[in-house]
Design a protein around this motif. Structure first.
Motif, PDB file in Angstrom:
ATOM      1  N   UNK A 592       0.813  -1.217   0.000  1.00  0.00           N
ATOM      2  CA  UNK A 592       0.000   0.000   0.000  1.00  0.00           C
ATOM      3  C   UNK A 592       0.846   1.266   0.000  1.00  0.00           C
ATOM      4  N   UNK A 593       1.930   1.290   0.777  1.00  0.00           N
ATOM      5  CA  UNK A 593       2.761   2.499   0.897  1.00  0.00           C
ATOM      6  C   UNK A 593       4.231   2.128   0.792  1.00  0.00           C
ATOM      7  N   UNK A 610      -3.999   8.189   2.998  1.00  0.00           N
ATOM      8  CA  UNK A 610      -3.375   7.512   1.863  1.00  0.00           C
ATOM      9  C   UNK A 610      -3.824   6.056   1.780  1.00  0.00           C
ATOM     10  N   UNK A 611      -3.931   5.394   2.926  1.00  0.00           N
ATOM     11  CA  UNK A 611      -4.392   4.009   2.924  1.00  0.00           C
ATOM     12  C   UNK A 611      -5.843   3.911   2.481  1.00  0.00           C
ATOM     13  N   UNK A 616      -9.633   2.264  -1.662  1.00  0.00           N
ATOM     14  CA  UNK A 616     -10.714   2.597  -2.590  1.00  0.00           C
ATOM     15  C   UNK A 616     -10.353   2.206  -4.017  1.00  0.00           C
ATOM     16  N   UNK A 617      -9.068   2.334  -4.353  1.00  0.00           N
ATOM     17  CA  UNK A 617      -8.629   1.999  -5.711  1.00  0.00           C
ATOM     18  C   UNK A 617      -8.415   0.510  -5.891  1.00  0.00           C
TER      19      UNK A 617
END
Length: 646
Positions: A592-593, A610-611, A616-617
């Motif tokens: 994720x990051x 950001x998470x 969502x994507x």
């Protein structure tokens, strides 16, 4: 090396500028120096340093004085070092992030001819730097604007040659009271060190050096002399010297990527930072030949991880206090590993003795204090004759007039193989991430908080064997409200360099005493909480995702005194802990990051947002852990000087 002889202080010092001029004529278009994303060819380094040298001379800087480079690490820092040498001056690198008192102490102690800074950098705005340099001084220094033209006729055509006894550079190191000591290293000291280095052994035929020669990388700040080890060696040999810029210095992943991008052949780092770089370095053995680890004790697990990932890359464990010119003892790490990795044998013309309190050698296997002699022993501490005389003593084993030994304060022994082993300090000093610190100075900073009664700062190994600082403290009598960890961190950060700020603060009712009436440090360490704190209460308004991230932060920081919008590095985070945080985030939200994004998303709120975007994507991402959950520990910041803008 063509830098001058090291036989005595009367010999001529040609300095790094002489090799820059020579290489600029021989290989003008090869890359000479890279710092972060900036680079200069030999022709550009020659021209930029000559131009700055001309402006320094026009500003009144004379041979033998000190040029302070007050700026964040960038390619212009190296230009300033070479420019100072061209006019026979010494350089000293100071960073804006350091406490103001340290710069004041430096300017008071050395004969500073100029302060070079960048007014375009938000960290060093012109008005603020002018006030900073002028504060507390009897004469306000003259100010030279950064783009004033210099008449060429005012500048000598040739670079200045200086005697070997002249200062080459000044490095600041910790002082017992928190006031830094400025170590003066002479030209002869530096030339002797460089002449002893043989890092440029011919590479294997099936893996030669790049066409432009060896490429060195120092994962360090130029405020520390360890960064000079390979940087100056590369400049001497005509290779390429690579350093991280100020943005990469705290980001191990970004630093490691530079090693791969620049196809580095020789790497220098502290063991603790190298451990953080290793996960990104798979495949680097296609170009990497040697890793030099220095600045702190080398844990065996770091060597084991290196061998598993880069088995054909040699490791050299080097040791040396600033007062003996970078490093003076070295050990090639080969064969089976003992519980303690030796620091090795003296290099070049250095000598080393393990002595007792009467300056008599101790038997092999017996602990004693390490004394180092030879021509790398520095001139001493600027404006500190008393301290110089206590640490730099007459050498009874050397017949040369004026020969001295430096008392390192390090406890060592000679093992069965005739090599030196490091076994701690005989005083209150400790090394944290390559920086030598005085525990007394850190203790004094903690005790200066009005709500703190008594404090004791102890070095405690973490789960990776790396030394960290833990501050134990008792409340002051009559204190109405006790400070939280966040407040104590901010209080210490205003007075200490980043490495000196304790990673943990533990409040106790009273200090346990030993039989002698002194604080029982072992009993104090036994009071350390065995587990990291759970997430703090009172966060009902946090979303479940924010609470989950808060639990990870608490586990990494080992305290829960932070809010949604507190910056990770302001509440105890550092380059090692950000890697640990990333590994925990990666465990719960794989992919994720990136670790580098954590520097741009330094708060719980920003990371949670950001998470949320990533989820969502990509709805199929890993499940969100329950609030407050935690996982296993993971593995992995006039006569006065001329104020000079560039």
């Amino acid at each position: 090396m063509n830098g001058g002889s090291s036989a005595s202080g009367a010999n001529t010092w040609h300095g790094p500028h002489s090799t820059v001029v020579r290489h600029a004529a021989r290989i003008p278009d090869r890359t000479a120096v890279v710092v972060g994303g900036e680079s200069l060819t030999w022709r550009e380094l020659d021209g930029a340093s000559a131009a700055l040298a001309a402006r320094l001379t026009a500003a009144g800087v004379r041979p033998g004085r000190v040029v302070v480079l007050y700026r964040q690490q960038c390619v212009e820092t190296v230009v300033g070092m070479v420019a100072a040498a061209r006019i026979g001056a010494a350089w000293c690198v100071a960073e804006p992030a350091h406490p103001v008192a340290m710069l004041h102490a430096l300017l008071d102690d050395v004969d500073c001819g100029a302060v070079v800074f960048d007014p375009g950098d938000p960290a060093t705005p012109a008005d603020a730097v002018r006030r900073l340099v002028a504060e507390g001084r009897t004469a306000v220094p003259a100010v030279l604007e950064g783009h004033d033209p210099v008449v060429p006729a005012q500048v000598p055509a040739d670079a200045v040659d200086m005697p070997g006894s002249a200062p080459a550079y000044v490095i600041t190191t910790s002082g017992t009271t928190g006031r830094p000591k400025a170590v003066i290293v002479t030209a002869d000291n530096l030339i002797t060190m460089l002449d002893s280095r043989r890092y440029d052994a011919p590479p294997p035929a099936d893996a030669p050096y790049p066409p432009d020669g060896p490429v060195s990388f120092s994962a360090m700040r130029l405020t520390w002399d360890g960064a000079l080890l390979l940087t100056l060696w590369a400049l001497w040999t005509g290779g390429t010297a690579v350093l991280p810029g100020h943005e990469e210095l705290t980001d191990a992943e970004a630093t490691a990527r530079l090693v791969g991008t620049r196809r580095v052949t020789h790497l220098a780092a502290t063991p603790s930072f190298y451990r953080l770089m290793l996960p990104v370095m798979a495949g680097f053995d296609s170009h990497l030949r040697l890793v030099v680890l220095a600045g702190e004790a080398l844990p065996v697990p770091v060597v084991e991880r290196h061998r598993a990932l880069l088995p054909d890359v040699e490791v050299l464990n080097e040791y040396g206090p600033t007062e003996v010119t970078i490093t003076c003892v070295a050990h090639p790490v080969r064969g089976p590993l003992a519980p303690t990795v030796p620091i090795g044998r003296p290099t070049g013309e250095c000598t080393a003795y393990v002595l007792d309190g009467r300056l008599s050698p101790v038997a092999p296997g017996v602990l004693g204090e390490l004394y180092v002699g030879g021509r790398q022993v520095a001139a001493g501490y600027a404006a500190r004759p008393g301290l110089t005389s206590t640490r730099f003593v007459a050498d009874p084993f050397d017949d040369r007039p004026g020969a001295r030994l430096y008392r390192t304060g390090d406890l060592t022994l000679t093992n069965e193989h005739g090599e030196l082993e490091f076994h701690g300090r005989s005083d209150g000093q400790v090394k944290i991430r390559g920086v030598r610190l005085e525990r007394q100075a850190v203790t004094a900073a903690v005790e200066s908080h009005p709500a703190v009664g008594q404090a004791a700062v102890l070095p405690v190994p973490n789960e990776h064997g790396e030394t960290t600082l833990v501050a134990f403290w008792t409340p002051a009598a009559g204190a109405e409200a006790l400070p939280g960890v966040r407040e104590l961190l901010a209080h210490c950060a205003r007075q200490l360099v980043a490495q000196a700020v304790p990673e943990r603060f533990v409040v106790v009712d009273a200090f346990p005493l030993g039989r002698t009436g002194k604080t029982d440090e072992a009993a104090l360490c036994a009071q350390l909480p065995a587990a990291a704190p759970a997430a703090a209460r009172g966060r009902r308004r946090w979303t479940p995702l924010q609470q989950s991230l808060g639990a990870l932060w608490a586990a990494v920081l080992q305290h829960d005194d932070f809010g949604l919008d507190d910056t990770f590095f302001d509440v105890g985070g550092n380059s090692r802990r950000v890697i640990d945080l990333h590994l925990r985030i990666e465990r719960d939200w794989p992919g994720a990051l990136r670790v580098g994004r954590l520097f741009d998303l330094p708060t719980v709120a920003a990371q949670a947002k950001a998470l949320e975007t990533v989820r969502a994507e990509a709805p199929a991402a890993g499940p969100e852990p329950a609030p407050g959950t935690d996982g296993p520990a993971a593995g992995a910041r006039s006569d006065g000087p001329v104020l000079f803008e560039i």
